[in-house]
Design an enzyme around this catalytic site. Structure first.
Site, PDB file in Angstrom:
ATOM      1  N   ALA A  50       0.686  -1.075  -0.002  1.00 56.23           N
ATOM      2  CA  ALA A  50      -0.121  -0.025   0.006  1.00 56.23           C
ATOM      3  C   ALA A  50       0.935   1.232  -0.012  1.00 56.23           C
ATOM      4  O   ALA A  50       0.782   2.423  -0.615  1.00 56.23           O
ATOM      5  CB  ALA A  50      -0.864   0.077   1.276  1.00 56.23           C
ATOM      6  N   LYS A  51       1.669   1.179   0.821  1.00 58.44           N
ATOM      7  CA  LYS A  51       2.685   2.208   1.090  1.00 58.44           C
ATOM      8  C   LYS A  51       3.548   2.629  -0.213  1.00 58.44           C
ATOM      9  O   LYS A  51       3.535   3.714  -0.873  1.00 58.44           O
ATOM     10  CB  LYS A  51       3.806   2.021   2.185  1.00 58.44           C
ATOM     11  CG  LYS A  51       4.708   3.185   2.506  1.00 58.44           C
ATOM     12  CD  LYS A  51       5.328   2.789   4.025  1.00 58.44           C
ATOM     13  CE  LYS A  51       6.033   1.681   4.202  1.00 58.44           C
ATOM     14  NZ  LYS A  51       6.406   1.940   5.635  1.00 58.44           N
ATOM     15  N   HIS A  89       5.855 -12.806 -13.621  1.00 60.26           N
ATOM     16  CA  HIS A  89       6.046 -11.760 -14.453  1.00 60.26           C
ATOM     17  C   HIS A  89       6.974 -12.336 -16.021  1.00 60.26           C
ATOM     18  O   HIS A  89       6.616 -11.667 -16.892  1.00 60.26           O
ATOM     19  CB  HIS A  89       6.966 -10.927 -13.600  1.00 60.26           C
ATOM     20  CG  HIS A  89       6.589 -10.168 -12.434  1.00 60.26           C
ATOM     21  ND1 HIS A  89       5.298 -10.181 -12.181  1.00 60.26           N
ATOM     22  CD2 HIS A  89       7.547  -9.923 -11.277  1.00 60.26           C
ATOM     23  CE1 HIS A  89       5.195  -9.691 -10.944  1.00 60.26           C
ATOM     24  NE2 HIS A  89       6.308  -9.525 -10.317  1.00 60.26           N
ATOM     25  N   HIS A  97       2.008  -7.122 -11.926  1.00 57.68           N
ATOM     26  CA  HIS A  97       2.190  -5.680 -12.212  1.00 57.68           C
ATOM     27  C   HIS A  97       3.071  -5.487 -13.410  1.00 57.68           C
ATOM     28  O   HIS A  97       3.071  -4.681 -14.135  1.00 57.68           O
ATOM     29  CB  HIS A  97       2.715  -4.959 -10.986  1.00 57.68           C
ATOM     30  CG  HIS A  97       4.156  -5.298 -10.660  1.00 57.68           C
ATOM     31  ND1 HIS A  97       4.563  -6.395 -10.030  1.00 57.68           N
ATOM     32  CD2 HIS A  97       5.213  -4.408 -11.109  1.00 57.68           C
ATOM     33  CE1 HIS A  97       6.090  -6.263 -10.188  1.00 57.68           C
ATOM     34  NE2 HIS A  97       6.461  -4.967 -10.555  1.00 57.68           N
ATOM     35  N   LYS A 122       2.977  -2.874 -17.193  1.00 54.85           N
ATOM     36  CA  LYS A 122       4.386  -1.631 -17.685  1.00 54.85           C
ATOM     37  C   LYS A 122       3.984  -1.490 -19.134  1.00 54.85           C
ATOM     38  O   LYS A 122       3.805  -2.463 -20.169  1.00 54.85           O
ATOM     39  CB  LYS A 122       5.623  -2.550 -17.517  1.00 54.85           C
ATOM     40  CG  LYS A 122       5.638  -2.917 -15.996  1.00 54.85           C
ATOM     41  CD  LYS A 122       7.269  -3.571 -15.752  1.00 54.85           C
ATOM     42  CE  LYS A 122       7.659  -3.690 -14.310  1.00 54.85           C
ATOM     43  NZ  LYS A 122       8.105  -2.685 -13.579  1.00 54.85           N
TER      44      LYS A 122
HETATM   45  C1  BG6 Z   1       7.931  -8.243  -7.418  1.00 53.36           C
HETATM   46  C2  BG6 Z   1       8.676  -9.064  -6.595  1.00 53.36           C
HETATM   47  O1  BG6 Z   1       6.742  -9.043  -7.725  1.00 53.36           O
HETATM   48  O2  BG6 Z   1       8.379  -7.661  -8.517  1.00 53.36           O
HETATM   49  C3  BG6 Z   1      10.240  -8.465  -6.209  1.00 53.36           C
HETATM   50  O3  BG6 Z   1       8.303  -9.938  -5.514  1.00 53.36           O
HETATM   51  C4  BG6 Z   1      10.725  -7.903  -7.420  1.00 53.36           C
HETATM   52  O4  BG6 Z   1      11.043  -9.439  -5.697  1.00 53.36           O
HETATM   53  C5  BG6 Z   1       9.830  -6.933  -8.041  1.00 53.36           C
HETATM   54  O5  BG6 Z   1      11.647  -6.987  -7.026  1.00 53.36           O
HETATM   55  C6  BG6 Z   1      10.192  -6.219  -9.197  1.00 53.36           C
HETATM   56  O6  BG6 Z   1       9.306  -5.121  -9.880  1.00 53.36           O
HETATM   57  P1  BG6 Z   1      10.067  -4.031 -10.858  1.00 53.36           P
HETATM   58  O7  BG6 Z   1       8.596  -3.272 -11.080  1.00 53.36           O
HETATM   59  O8  BG6 Z   1      10.496  -3.232  -9.870  1.00 53.36           O
HETATM   60  O9  BG6 Z   1      10.568  -4.517 -11.790  1.00 53.36           O
END
Ligand code: BG6
Length: 480
Positions: A18-19, A239, A177, A181
């Protein structure tokens, strides 16, 4: 469509997610006028806090360099409020509902979006309580959830089954997430919007594909979480596999969420489970200069941990387009740089007129410094016929310098508010992705004699890495 009069409830409002992500993204959307009219944002967590104290916290989550933002932050705080409560008690959630109802007083419809910024241990209980005590009578109900969605196929299915009686698939927004991107969202456009790329996008022209994720920091501070999951579950099963799916799926019938997700599931189903013989794993030790600690030096990590902080593996796709093409995934913590990129290496050109000439490579740099570039051979200007590798270069910072690239979470929260599922993971997709990784994960968990190779903090990874990559056909060239 954005629904006016929406109440967004952030559960786990004082936690890390959240933060770092949820509140900054909500504020970012507000600043750019993307939040629905009359929105209210309710934080919910166990900590006891009064309104002022809570707002102070919300402010601290958002970096405020200029006065201009200060004013917007005041406005933003104007529709934020807080309720404290337990995660497993009816009274707490009844209390939350009462608070939400007060905010909704006089509204015709009650649209509620629940953002679960919560650890997996309380996730199911909370979702049940929300259904029982806070489900809106009129209007939309949405629940946004985030990994970990289990640890393997059986535990992921168990979670799905626990969620299913209360929440319909079309009410659930599973965040990965990476799907928010900018460059990941660009993949389908690059592939299907460019005949030149689309026409060569198959086993006849592409020799191998690499998808790499590198981070220059270790698991400092979250070793406890990480040790239970490891790099494969943390970033690869989700991811990197999502990126691979977008790179390899067939053309969807339309850009609608279900058409896209149908094609994603189809290509995932054509991927056999990763074979342990096509995998290397590593764990970082101390940096060479001794200043950075090894993974096991973290107090929250068991001294005999076999948890991989680095892995590279090869996936294949059994279909007409991709048969035989190796997809090399790499991910690691505590490496020499931060970089996520996709590298598509084309086949050699027919020899004869050239003695040796490097392969074309199309590189999609996801982060940092978003770009797409194509390495190609050209004649070195001058009187000889010497060739040189040069690049067709689309670096976003230069080409789109006046456009802001949104944060992944801004893009995804906005999609969820609009009810667009395209960039969220569907239940059958999640299932298919766990199927690809589960045998490997069980194999690594069960075979105690498999010890990850150590690599120094700040290095490129285990020493064997380049040989491993080369053994699947990747040709290193000077310019790579
Ligand atoms: C998260 C992982 O899902 O994605 C982290 O739990 C990782 O370990 C992060 O650092 C990376 O996300 P981004 O957006 O910084 O590439």
């Amino acid at each position: 469509e954005l629904k006016n009069n929406t109440v967004i409830v952030v559960l786990g409002a004082s936690g890390d997610l959240a933060k770092k992500k949820t509140f900054p993204a909500l504020f970012g959307l507000y600043r750019n006028n993307f939040l629905p009219n009359n929105v209210k944002i309710v934080g919910y967590a166990r900590t006891n806090m009064d309104h002022q104290e809570y707002l102070k916290r919300v402010r601290s989550y958002i970096k405020t360099p200029t006065q201009d933002i200060e004013k917007q932050l005041d406005e933003f705080c104007g529709f934020c409020s807080y309720v404290s409560g337990q995660y497993d008690q009816d009274e707490s959630f009844i209390n939350l509902r009462k608070h939400v109802e007060e905010l909704e007083a006089g509204r015709e419809e009650t649209n509620r979006v629940f953002y679960m910024a919560l650890p997996p241990s309380v996730f199911i209980t909370v979702s049940q309580h929300l259904k029982r005590n806070c489900y809106p009578e009129k209007g939309i109900a949405r629940i946004i959830v985030e990994k970990p969605f289990g640890k393997d196929l059986p535990s992921s299915r168990q979670l799905q089954r626990a969620l299913a009686p209360d929440w319909n698939e079309d009410e659930i927004y599973r965040i990965d997430h990476y799907l928010g991107k900018e460059m990941v969202k660009n993949i389908l456009i690059l592939r299907f919007g460019n005949e030149m790329i689309g026409a060569t996008w198959n086993k006849n022209h592409i020799d191998n594909v690499q998808i790499s994720f590198k981070e220059p920091f270790g698991t400092e501070g979250r070793g406890g979480y990480f040790d239970e999951f490891g790099i494969i579950r943390d970033v690869m099963q989700n991811h990197l596999l999502q990126v691979l799916t977008l790179l390899t799926m067939e053309r969807p019938i339309s850009f609608s969420a279900e058409d896209i997700r149908d094609e994603k599931v189809r290509v995932l189903r054509a991927m056999p489970a990763i074979e342990p013989r096509n995998v290397i794993i590593g764990q970082y030790g101390k940096s060479l200069d001794g200043t950075k600690p090894g993974y096991k030096e973290d107090d929250t990590v068991p001294k005999d941990s076999r948890c991989p902080t680095f892995a590279s593996m090869v996936a294949y796709i059994r279909n007409e387009r991709w048969e035989g093409v190796p997809f090399i995934l790499k991910a690691g913590k505590a490496l020499n740089e931060q970089k996520t990129e996709i590298r598509i290496q084309y086949k050699d050109v027919t020899s004869g007129i050239f003695k040796e000439i490097p392969r074309n490579e199309l590189v999609i740099r996801v982060q940092p410094n978003e770009s797409v570039y194509l390495k190609m051979n050209s004649k070195l200007p001058g009187l000889s016929m010497q060739t040189v590798v040069t690049e067709l270069d689309l670096t976003y910072r230069r080409r789109f310098s006046d456009l802001k690239i949104p944060e992944a979470y801004e893009s995804l929260i906005l999609d969820a508010l609009k009810g667009d599922h395209s960039n969220f993971v569907r239940d059958d997709e999640l299932d298919a992705s766990w199927r690809i990784f589960t045998p490997l994960l069980h194999y690594l968990d069960d075979n105690k004699e498999i010890i990850p190779m150590e690599y120094p903090y700040g290095s490129r990874g285990p020493a064997i890495l380049d040989d491993f990559t080369a053994s699947f056909g990747y040709k290193f060239s000077d310019a790579s």
